[in-house]
Design a protein around this motif. Sequence first.
Motif, PDB file in Angstrom:
ATOM      1  N   UNK A   4     -17.333-135.418 -29.613  1.00  0.00           N
ATOM      2  CA  UNK A   4     -16.950-136.802 -29.365  1.00  0.00           C
ATOM      3  C   UNK A   4     -17.903-137.410 -28.345  1.00  0.00           C
ATOM      4  N   UNK A   6     -19.231-139.701 -25.477  1.00  0.00           N
ATOM      5  CA  UNK A   6     -18.551-140.266 -24.324  1.00  0.00           C
ATOM      6  C   UNK A   6     -18.983-141.699 -24.148  1.00  0.00           C
ATOM      7  N   UNK A  10     -16.411-145.777 -20.188  1.00  0.00           N
ATOM      8  CA  UNK A  10     -15.208-145.017 -19.861  1.00  0.00           C
ATOM      9  C   UNK A  10     -14.814-145.157 -18.383  1.00  0.00           C
ATOM     10  N   UNK A  11     -13.525-145.171 -18.168  1.00  0.00           N
ATOM     11  CA  UNK A  11     -13.042-145.310 -16.795  1.00  0.00           C
ATOM     12  C   UNK A  11     -13.259-144.010 -16.041  1.00  0.00           C
ATOM     13  N   UNK A  12     -13.773-144.098 -14.883  1.00  0.00           N
ATOM     14  CA  UNK A  12     -13.935-142.897 -14.061  1.00  0.00           C
ATOM     15  C   UNK A  12     -12.584-142.412 -13.564  1.00  0.00           C
ATOM     16  N   UNK A  13     -12.449-141.127 -13.496  1.00  0.00           N
ATOM     17  CA  UNK A  13     -11.200-140.584 -12.962  1.00  0.00           C
ATOM     18  C   UNK A  13     -11.238-140.676 -11.448  1.00  0.00           C
ATOM     19  N   UNK A  15      -9.415-140.102  -8.801  1.00  0.00           N
ATOM     20  CA  UNK A  15      -8.135-139.407  -8.668  1.00  0.00           C
ATOM     21  C   UNK A  15      -7.255-139.992  -7.574  1.00  0.00           C
ATOM     22  N   UNK A  16      -7.873-140.417  -6.484  1.00  0.00           N
ATOM     23  CA  UNK A  16      -7.060-140.905  -5.374  1.00  0.00           C
ATOM     24  C   UNK A  16      -6.247-142.127  -5.793  1.00  0.00           C
ATOM     25  N   UNK A  18      -5.354-142.654  -8.910  1.00  0.00           N
ATOM     26  CA  UNK A  18      -4.874-142.387 -10.261  1.00  0.00           C
ATOM     27  C   UNK A  18      -3.550-143.085 -10.508  1.00  0.00           C
ATOM     28  N   UNK A  19      -3.368-143.607 -11.690  1.00  0.00           N
ATOM     29  CA  UNK A  19      -2.123-144.301 -11.984  1.00  0.00           C
ATOM     30  C   UNK A  19      -0.962-143.333 -11.927  1.00  0.00           C
ATOM     31  N   UNK A  20       0.201-143.835 -11.566  1.00  0.00           N
ATOM     32  CA  UNK A  20       1.348-142.941 -11.466  1.00  0.00           C
ATOM     33  C   UNK A  20       2.076-142.863 -12.783  1.00  0.00           C
ATOM     34  N   UNK A  21       1.544-143.573 -13.775  1.00  0.00           N
ATOM     35  CA  UNK A  21       2.168-143.577 -15.080  1.00  0.00           C
ATOM     36  C   UNK A  21       2.404-142.168 -15.600  1.00  0.00           C
ATOM     37  N   UNK A  22       1.408-141.331 -15.380  1.00  0.00           N
ATOM     38  CA  UNK A  22       1.439-140.006 -15.983  1.00  0.00           C
ATOM     39  C   UNK A  22       2.751-139.274 -15.728  1.00  0.00           C
ATOM     40  N   UNK A  23       3.340-139.493 -14.552  1.00  0.00           N
ATOM     41  CA  UNK A  23       4.550-138.753 -14.235  1.00  0.00           C
ATOM     42  C   UNK A  23       5.806-139.492 -14.671  1.00  0.00           C
ATOM     43  N   UNK A  25       6.480-140.461 -17.852  1.00  0.00           N
ATOM     44  CA  UNK A  25       6.648-140.461 -19.291  1.00  0.00           C
ATOM     45  C   UNK A  25       8.099-140.199 -19.653  1.00  0.00           C
TER      46      UNK A  25
ATOM     47  N   UNK B  32      -8.023-138.644 -17.198  1.00  0.00           N
ATOM     48  CA  UNK B  32      -9.073-137.863 -17.855  1.00  0.00           C
ATOM     49  C   UNK B  32      -9.762-137.009 -16.803  1.00  0.00           C
ATOM     50  N   UNK B  35     -15.024-135.206 -18.919  1.00  0.00           N
ATOM     51  CA  UNK B  35     -15.631-136.310 -19.669  1.00  0.00           C
ATOM     52  C   UNK B  35     -16.801-135.797 -20.486  1.00  0.00           C
ATOM     53  N   UNK B 400      -5.996-136.524  -6.328  1.00  0.00           N
ATOM     54  CA  UNK B 400      -5.113-136.099  -7.408  1.00  0.00           C
ATOM     55  C   UNK B 400      -4.056-137.159  -7.597  1.00  0.00           C
ATOM     56  N   UNK B 401      -3.181-136.952  -8.561  1.00  0.00           N
ATOM     57  CA  UNK B 401      -2.134-137.926  -8.831  1.00  0.00           C
ATOM     58  C   UNK B 401      -1.068-137.832  -7.748  1.00  0.00           C
TER      59      UNK B 401
END
Lengths: 340, 511
Positions: A4, A6, A10-13, A15-16, A18-23, A25, B32, B35, B400-401
Amino acid sequence: MPSAPTPATEVRTDAAAAPRKASRRFDPHRFGPLLGLALLLVVGTALNPDFATWDNLMNVLTRTAFIGIISIGMCFVIISGGIDLSVGSMAALIAGGMILVMNALAGSIASPVAVVAIGMVFAVTLGGGFGLMHGYLITRGRIEPFIVTLGTLGIFRAVLTWLADGGAITLDNSLSDAYGPVYYASLLGIPIPVWVFILAAVAGAVLLNRTPFGRYVQAIGSNEQVARFAAVDVDGVKLLTYGLLGVCVGIATLLYVPRLGSASPTTGLLWELEAIAAVIVGGTSFKGGEGRIAGTIIGAVLLSVISNILNLTSIISVYLNAAVQGCVIIAVAFLQRRRP
Amino acid sequence: MNPQNADLRNANPRSGLHVAFDGITKDFGAVRVLHGVGFDLHPGRVHGLLGENGAGKSTLMKILAGYHAPTAGTIRIDGQPTRFAGSRDAEERGIVLIHQELNLADDLTVAQNMFLGHELRRGWLLDDRAMRVQAAQALRQVGFDGDPDTKVRDLIVAEKQLVEIAKAQLRHARLLIMDEPTASLTPSECERLFGLIARLRDDGVTIVYISHKLDEVERITDEVIVMRDGRFVARAPTAETSRRRMATLMVGRELTDMFPEKRTVPPSATPLMAVRDVTVPGWAEGVSFDLHPGEILGFAGLVGAGRTELFEGILGLRPRSAGRIELNGKAVRLRTPREAMRHGLTYLSEDRKGKGLHTSMRLRDNLTLMTLRHHAHPLLSHASEDAALARAVTAFGIRGDPGGTAASLSGGNQQKLAIAKFLEPDPRVFVLDEPTRGVDVGAKRDIYFLIERLAAERRGVIVISSELIELIGLCHRVIVMRGRRVTATLPADRLSEEELIAHAIGTHTRH
Ligand SMILES: Nc1ncnc2c1ncn2[C@@H]1O[C@H](COP(=O)(O)OP(=O)(O)OP(=O)(O)O)[C@@H](O)[C@H]1O
Ligand SMILES: [Mg+2]
């Protein structure tokens, strides 16, 4: 399969940030029991028009109150990584004990209300005392909770049977009128036991989620060793969870006694299984560490709705009640199983 | 062996695997972490995989070893595009991963753990004897002399680490991935491991070696591969890459001095902490030392010298049979970590997963566990807890998250969270056991400067470490322990690797 590419955009991760959406779900642990209950309510309504009436609903909730209140305390014990198998026997012994105390006082104290009040205080104190005794044996005595409470399961019921001489201990007639309303009266159309159930649930949820004690309980169940190193008073907190469960059993019992006005060797039989089942159906992990009061309440209601539906309809024999409950418990556990 | 020639692969069943990553991408929920990573691994070579904490090294290797499925991309093994159903599947192909976090069942014995899932049988029954013999043999190769029938629970961390390595040995790996295997080993154990790695490499096994200890990477790898922010950055022969260059590639900028300048410790009348003749039966005997305000005191020694156990004893987590402990000039009775905390002493264990953090709990809940009372009035205020977390995330650079669990953090970020957690009670004396284990160079430097800052605030800091460079660079004094006793106390001007090692292994001759 080609690799795939790249995309450059693309949005860089970061981390600091990072959206809280992930938790956040969809979490089947949280909503599974609620969905199950909703489904049962629909089925119940479809099968029998009497099901969805206010009276029937209050009836179900009143019956749920005893197990429900106990399961709130049980929830704390299980989250901390413990178990209490004795609650049914404990309820029986508390019931017998409080009736004996009230009957004895009925002669010397004129006011039946005062006698009943003393009896209630006695029930709660006795329950708390039994619970602390469990906690003490488990923490200081370093005995597995399963073993300690398996022992007292036998002891409590045997002592009651002995006190009752194999029969029943019956509440003095002069007290029935004063005590009856605790079970039979209503406030704003809602029976007293249901009010107490609601209060206990709210208090339990606040205690678990909004106080240091609740957080300690979760931390201990999740990893006792880590909690110990983090300066948590592990033994003290565990002791309190068993004490709290004892108090819950005391409250449940004092609500239950006026219903029949007696205690016998069959009082509270298998309550421990129903209480544990309610907690587990409600999504609390048997391994400890995480759990929810709301789930526990739903679990308790769900189990009694099942028996209510069986009572109201004739599709499945009422004798199979426990079997249907068992199937539901296993089904819910299946839906909530963790992927390895 | 010619690394480019993957066609030799079937010549010898033990020969290594050739791996080609192509566009490997991995998402955890909305985040992600990889990458489109692409690079090759060659048989008979030791590949050093470098990168900051959270760069995605472990994640990529877990994908290779079948623990995670890639979101996109292909792995070719000996030219074949391969997708593993699980780690067992990968193990069948000879791919073995030694995890960064130890993965042993505490209640099983060493031998049982080593054969877990691959038990030897005789008919229907387990062949315990054969397993014990083979286990003992593999254990000897990695330098573990203990009994294979010991319960893992009774091992110290370094021994567990050796068991993990021996376990991988048993699986006859053709591709061996070691994720920070030396994090808790002392120099002599490392030596033995390096010997083992060299032998495997000579047998043609493909080896991936992840480590934040650049001196090791320099010594034992043939090639370094650097990742940053989930991307492949560079690869180069180790011989042509200086440590400084490695660090720069990892961090993406020049790093200045690793250690803060050493202050002179201001003299003080009473020590902050005075320990007199403390004995922890079986682990430490008659230990005495003073710690002064503003001082960084190091503890050196081989694994098993009793340093960790001494402090667990001081905290009341192990029985203490004798001795006196004074804090701020007053004798104190410490029976639990809680009492120690009340007296201004906290201890961060070397065993992060087992004693440091609740990995299944959220960052916030971990951070505030020791100071919940400050956030309860009387009900817990999540806003106040979240604010504490936000402060810690900024102050310690935790990446981190923030809404996730501690397990979702990379190893180094877990360490930062753990340090933040044990600093929340604002201790006067802070004991850090292996504070930079698994921490990347950049973060290591951050931690060193943080320790210095804590000491500059006139706290006492005790650092237990197996990394001599760290003790030498950081400490005002170093106490060396050997065989349960203090054998030397070295002032800053006498700190050297030779001196420390000599005292730690007992070859030091008095002059
Ligand atoms: N199970 C998971 N769920 C969510 N995020 C994860 C999970 N595992 C890893 N991550 C995230 O992926 C990123 C890469 O983590 P990884 O463990 O691969 O880093 P690393 O390079 O091994 O770092 P370290 O040197 O600290 O071990 C980190 O930001 C981490 O928070
Ligand atoms: Mg890692």
